[in-house]
Scaffold this active site. Structure first.
Site, PDB file in Angstrom:
ATOM      1  N   SER A  39      -2.399  -2.833   7.318  1.00  0.00           N
ATOM      2  CA  SER A  39      -2.749  -2.089   6.090  1.00  0.00           C
ATOM      3  C   SER A  39      -2.776  -2.987   4.865  1.00  0.00           C
ATOM      4  CB  SER A  39      -1.727  -0.963   5.859  1.00  0.00           C
ATOM      5  OG  SER A  39      -0.441  -1.535   5.639  1.00  0.00           O
TER       6      SER A  39
ATOM      7  N   ALA B 132      -9.063  -0.406  17.344  1.00  0.00           N
ATOM      8  CA  ALA B 132      -9.004  -1.809  17.795  1.00  0.00           C
ATOM      9  C   ALA B 132      -9.523  -1.957  19.223  1.00  0.00           C
ATOM     10  CB  ALA B 132      -7.560  -2.306  17.708  1.00  0.00           C
TER      11      ALA B 132
ATOM     12  N   ARG C  93      12.632   1.547  19.719  1.00  0.00           N
ATOM     13  CA  ARG C  93      11.336   0.856  19.698  1.00  0.00           C
ATOM     14  C   ARG C  93      11.207  -0.098  20.878  1.00  0.00           C
ATOM     15  NH1 ARG C  93      10.539  -1.463  13.981  1.00  0.00           N
ATOM     16  NH2 ARG C  93       8.527  -2.077  14.865  1.00  0.00           N
TER      17      ARG C  93
ATOM     18  N   VAL D  13       6.329  -6.841  16.401  1.00  0.00           N
ATOM     19  CA  VAL D  13       7.540  -7.351  17.071  1.00  0.00           C
ATOM     20  C   VAL D  13       7.515  -6.998  18.565  1.00  0.00           C
ATOM     21  CG1 VAL D  13       8.924  -7.358  14.969  1.00  0.00           C
ATOM     22  CG2 VAL D  13       8.829  -5.270  16.349  1.00  0.00           C
TER      23      VAL D  13
ATOM     24  N   HIS E  44       7.364 -11.824  12.041  1.00  0.00           N
ATOM     25  CA  HIS E  44       8.410 -10.853  11.700  1.00  0.00           C
ATOM     26  C   HIS E  44       9.420 -10.688  12.828  1.00  0.00           C
ATOM     27  CE1 HIS E  44       5.639  -8.758   8.533  1.00  0.00           C
ATOM     28  NE2 HIS E  44       6.098  -9.917   8.128  1.00  0.00           N
TER      29      HIS E  44
ATOM     30  N   TYR F 177      16.057   0.122  16.667  1.00  0.00           N
ATOM     31  CA  TYR F 177      15.356  -0.921  17.432  1.00  0.00           C
ATOM     32  C   TYR F 177      15.486  -0.717  18.933  1.00  0.00           C
ATOM     33  CZ  TYR F 177      14.065  -3.168  13.153  1.00  0.00           C
ATOM     34  OH  TYR F 177      13.488  -3.398  11.925  1.00  0.00           O
TER      35      TYR F 177
HETATM   36  C1  BV8 Z   1       9.594 -12.105   1.962  1.00  0.00           C
HETATM   37  C2  BV8 Z   1      10.444  -5.413  10.290  1.00  0.00           C
HETATM   38  C3  BV8 Z   1      10.232 -14.057   0.794  1.00  0.00           C
HETATM   39  C4  BV8 Z   1       9.982  -5.591  11.650  1.00  0.00           C
HETATM   40  C5  BV8 Z   1       8.906  -5.634   8.492  1.00  0.00           C
HETATM   41  C6  BV8 Z   1      11.498  -7.658  -3.509  1.00  0.00           C
HETATM   42  C7  BV8 Z   1      12.443  -8.480  -2.887  1.00  0.00           C
HETATM   43  C8  BV8 Z   1      12.146  -9.240  -1.772  1.00  0.00           C
HETATM   44  C9  BV8 Z   1      10.873  -9.210  -1.254  1.00  0.00           C
HETATM   45  C10 BV8 Z   1       9.961  -8.388  -1.861  1.00  0.00           C
HETATM   46  C11 BV8 Z   1      10.225  -7.625  -2.975  1.00  0.00           C
HETATM   47  N1  BV8 Z   1       9.115  -6.922  -3.331  1.00  0.00           N
HETATM   48  C12 BV8 Z   1       8.111  -7.226  -2.465  1.00  0.00           C
HETATM   49  C13 BV8 Z   1       8.625  -8.106  -1.577  1.00  0.00           C
HETATM   50  C14 BV8 Z   1       7.956  -8.693  -0.486  1.00  0.00           C
HETATM   51  C15 BV8 Z   1       8.208  -7.786   0.715  1.00  0.00           C
HETATM   52  C16 BV8 Z   1       7.069  -6.784   0.713  1.00  0.00           C
HETATM   53  O1  BV8 Z   1       5.943  -7.174   0.925  1.00  0.00           O
HETATM   54  N2  BV8 Z   1       7.375  -5.506   0.457  1.00  0.00           N
HETATM   55  C17 BV8 Z   1       6.282  -4.534   0.412  1.00  0.00           C
HETATM   56  C18 BV8 Z   1       6.716  -3.247   1.075  1.00  0.00           C
HETATM   57  C19 BV8 Z   1       5.852  -4.365  -1.047  1.00  0.00           C
HETATM   58  N3  BV8 Z   1       8.150  -8.671   1.855  1.00  0.00           N
HETATM   59  C20 BV8 Z   1       9.283  -9.186   2.357  1.00  0.00           C
HETATM   60  O2  BV8 Z   1      10.408  -8.887   2.020  1.00  0.00           O
HETATM   61  C21 BV8 Z   1       9.039 -10.268   3.414  1.00  0.00           C
HETATM   62  N4  BV8 Z   1       9.818 -11.410   3.088  1.00  0.00           N
HETATM   63  O3  BV8 Z   1       8.867 -11.733   1.053  1.00  0.00           O
HETATM   64  O4  BV8 Z   1      10.265 -13.305   1.987  1.00  0.00           O
HETATM   65  C22 BV8 Z   1      11.347 -13.566  -0.013  1.00  0.00           C
HETATM   66  C23 BV8 Z   1      12.608 -13.534   0.546  1.00  0.00           C
HETATM   67  C24 BV8 Z   1      13.663 -13.095  -0.251  1.00  0.00           C
HETATM   68  C25 BV8 Z   1      13.432 -12.684  -1.564  1.00  0.00           C
HETATM   69  C26 BV8 Z   1      12.136 -12.703  -2.092  1.00  0.00           C
HETATM   70  C27 BV8 Z   1      11.089 -13.138  -1.330  1.00  0.00           C
HETATM   71  C28 BV8 Z   1       9.458  -9.785   4.799  1.00  0.00           C
HETATM   72  C29 BV8 Z   1       8.426  -8.799   5.308  1.00  0.00           C
HETATM   73  C30 BV8 Z   1       8.789  -8.405   6.739  1.00  0.00           C
HETATM   74  C31 BV8 Z   1       9.509  -7.112   6.693  1.00  0.00           C
HETATM   75  N5  BV8 Z   1       9.653  -6.584   8.030  1.00  0.00           N
HETATM   76  N6  BV8 Z   1       9.305  -4.939   9.533  1.00  0.00           N
HETATM   77  C32 BV8 Z   1       9.780  -4.245  12.259  1.00  0.00           C
HETATM   78  O5  BV8 Z   1      10.688  -3.403  12.156  1.00  0.00           O
HETATM   79  O6  BV8 Z   1       8.706  -4.084  12.828  1.00  0.00           O
HETATM   80  S1  BV8 Z   1       7.424  -5.282   7.766  1.00  0.00           S
HETATM   81  C33 BV8 Z   1       6.602  -4.065   8.595  1.00  0.00           C
HETATM   82  O7  BV8 Z   1       5.354  -3.910   7.915  1.00  0.00           O
HETATM   83  C34 BV8 Z   1       6.252  -4.453  10.016  1.00  0.00           C
HETATM   84  O8  BV8 Z   1       6.669  -5.745  10.396  1.00  0.00           O
HETATM   85  C35 BV8 Z   1       4.736  -4.436   9.989  1.00  0.00           C
HETATM   86  O9  BV8 Z   1       4.214  -5.365  10.834  1.00  0.00           O
HETATM   87  C36 BV8 Z   1       4.473  -4.770   8.571  1.00  0.00           C
HETATM   88  C37 BV8 Z   1       3.075  -4.552   8.093  1.00  0.00           C
HETATM   89  O10 BV8 Z   1       2.668  -3.245   8.437  1.00  0.00           O
HETATM   90  P1  BV8 Z   1       1.302  -3.115   9.278  1.00  0.00           P
HETATM   91  O11 BV8 Z   1       1.426  -3.924  10.514  1.00  0.00           O
HETATM   92  O12 BV8 Z   1       0.152  -3.409   8.378  1.00  0.00           O
HETATM   93  O13 BV8 Z   1       1.360  -1.586   9.702  1.00  0.00           O
HETATM   94  P2  BV8 Z   1       0.950  -0.331   8.799  1.00  0.00           P
HETATM   95  O14 BV8 Z   1       1.501   0.875   9.471  1.00  0.00           O
HETATM   96  O15 BV8 Z   1       1.278  -0.605   7.369  1.00  0.00           O
HETATM   97  O16 BV8 Z   1      -0.655  -0.285   8.906  1.00  0.00           O
HETATM   98  C38 BV8 Z   1      -1.261  -0.056  10.164  1.00  0.00           C
HETATM   99  C39 BV8 Z   1      -2.738  -0.316   9.983  1.00  0.00           C
HETATM  100  O17 BV8 Z   1      -3.366  -0.173  11.255  1.00  0.00           O
HETATM  101  C40 BV8 Z   1      -3.410   0.670   9.049  1.00  0.00           C
HETATM  102  O18 BV8 Z   1      -4.301  -0.023   8.193  1.00  0.00           O
HETATM  103  C41 BV8 Z   1      -4.204   1.578   9.993  1.00  0.00           C
HETATM  104  O19 BV8 Z   1      -5.424   2.013   9.414  1.00  0.00           O
HETATM  105  C42 BV8 Z   1      -4.493   0.654  11.129  1.00  0.00           C
HETATM  106  N7  BV8 Z   1      -4.647   1.325  12.429  1.00  0.00           N
HETATM  107  C43 BV8 Z   1      -3.973   2.421  12.885  1.00  0.00           C
HETATM  108  N8  BV8 Z   1      -4.420   2.705  14.129  1.00  0.00           N
HETATM  109  C44 BV8 Z   1      -5.344   1.772  14.457  1.00  0.00           C
HETATM  110  C45 BV8 Z   1      -5.491   0.888  13.372  1.00  0.00           C
HETATM  111  N9  BV8 Z   1      -6.352  -0.140  13.379  1.00  0.00           N
HETATM  112  C46 BV8 Z   1      -7.088  -0.314  14.504  1.00  0.00           C
HETATM  113  N10 BV8 Z   1      -7.005   0.486  15.581  1.00  0.00           N
HETATM  114  C47 BV8 Z   1      -6.150   1.531  15.593  1.00  0.00           C
HETATM  115  N11 BV8 Z   1      -6.093   2.332  16.676  1.00  0.00           N
END
Ligand code: BV8
Length: 235
Positions: A180, A222, A62, A96, A112, A59
């Protein structure tokens, strides 16, 4: 007429793609952060308990990138839209970084957490984070050496969910930008908006995992598609 015209209650959800053109990495794109770091090591409470120094290093890097970055045209356009229609726009971000604030946006809901904030794992005290944090930093309130970035990790509850849910149930337009659609509960917001009768629009570089749930998708960087959409909505 586009689906955005005369929308009165707009909920906007942004993700890492919003800040990609400002030089901040995304997570799941090619060379994304999760291709270089093990998410379980740096973005879970268990990882922090195992190796707080590694998590602070992740962090700190970042936070340094964020401080060296500038808002891009998409951040500026969203801030402009919010100024133009403050009571019509709810800005929710998974990001963040503070680029929306530095573009002039207010009241951004950081579901987040934020790199600019620190949290004490012992007493829950929060304060403005220094540029770099170490595991031995004492909490300014209780003195414990258990300070962490104020970031929501996997398995932790996102912030301000009641406020977000209330905005979604009342929305007539939901716009997802640069995400995503892989991480819940954020990835489920589009479905909640549909249940509320809202129209849904995706502005993204490529189709997201839940692209089928959007009434309209506009693909492109974007910095192009967001200002275009804001200009339309403002006309
Ligand atoms: C929760 C930290 C309730 C901050 C992040 C088992 C146990 C517990 C929970 C779970 C479980 N199984 C599933 C879950 C839920 C879990 C989850 O969803 N897991 C996924 C992986 C399956 N979620 C959680 O745990 C959440 N809490 O559910 O609470 C709970 C609590 C306890 C027990 C049960 C339930 C918490 C989620 C937050 C996690 N923290 N990061 C940091 O370090 O930044 S998440 C991380 O992914 C980031 O925060 C980020 O914001 C987030 C989403 O990613 P995106 O922003 O979409 O980024 P990505 O790279 O994926 O995509 C980028 C996109 O941009 C692409 O589409 C690309 O095409 C596009 N792009 C690229 N360039 C451009 C563009 N678009 C436009 N212009 C461009 N130039």
């Amino acid at each position: 007429m586009t689906i955005s015209m005369n929308a009165e209650r707009i909920v906007i959800l942004t993700g890492a793609g919003l800040s990609a053109e400002s030089g901040l990495g995304t997570f799941r794109d090619k060379d994304g952060l999760w291709t270089r770091y093990d998410l379980n090591e740096v973005a879970t409470p268990e990882g922090f308990a195992r190796n707080p120094a590694l998590v602070h290093e992740f962090y700190n890097a970042r936070r340094a990138n964020m401080l060296a970055a500038n808002p891009n045209a998409a951040h500026l356009a969203l801030a402009d839209l919010q100024h133009f229609a403050p009571d019509r726009v709810t800005l929710v971000t998974q990001n963040v970084d503070d680029l929306l604030e530095r573009a002039g946006a207010r009241e951004v809901i950081h579901m987040h957490g934020e790199l600019t904030r620190a949290l004490c794992a012992s007493c829950d005290h929060r304060w403005d984070a220094p540029e770099t944090m170490q595991p031995t930093d004492p909490c300014p309130a209780c003195g414990a050496q258990s300070t962490r970035p104020d970031i929501v990790w996997f398995g932790e509850f996102p912030y301000q969910m009641e406020r977000i849910e209330a905005a979604l149930t009342n929305a007539d337009l939901f716009v997802a930008i640069g995400t995503s659609g892989n991480v819940y509960p954020a990835a489920g917001f589009v479905q909640e908006a549909i249940f509320a009768g809202a129209r849904t629009l995706e502005l993204n570089l490529e189709a997201s995992a839940n692209t089928g749930l959007f009434h309209e998708s506009r693909l492109g960087p974007a910095s192009l598609v967001v200002p275009e959409w804001v200009a339309e909505i403002r006309s």
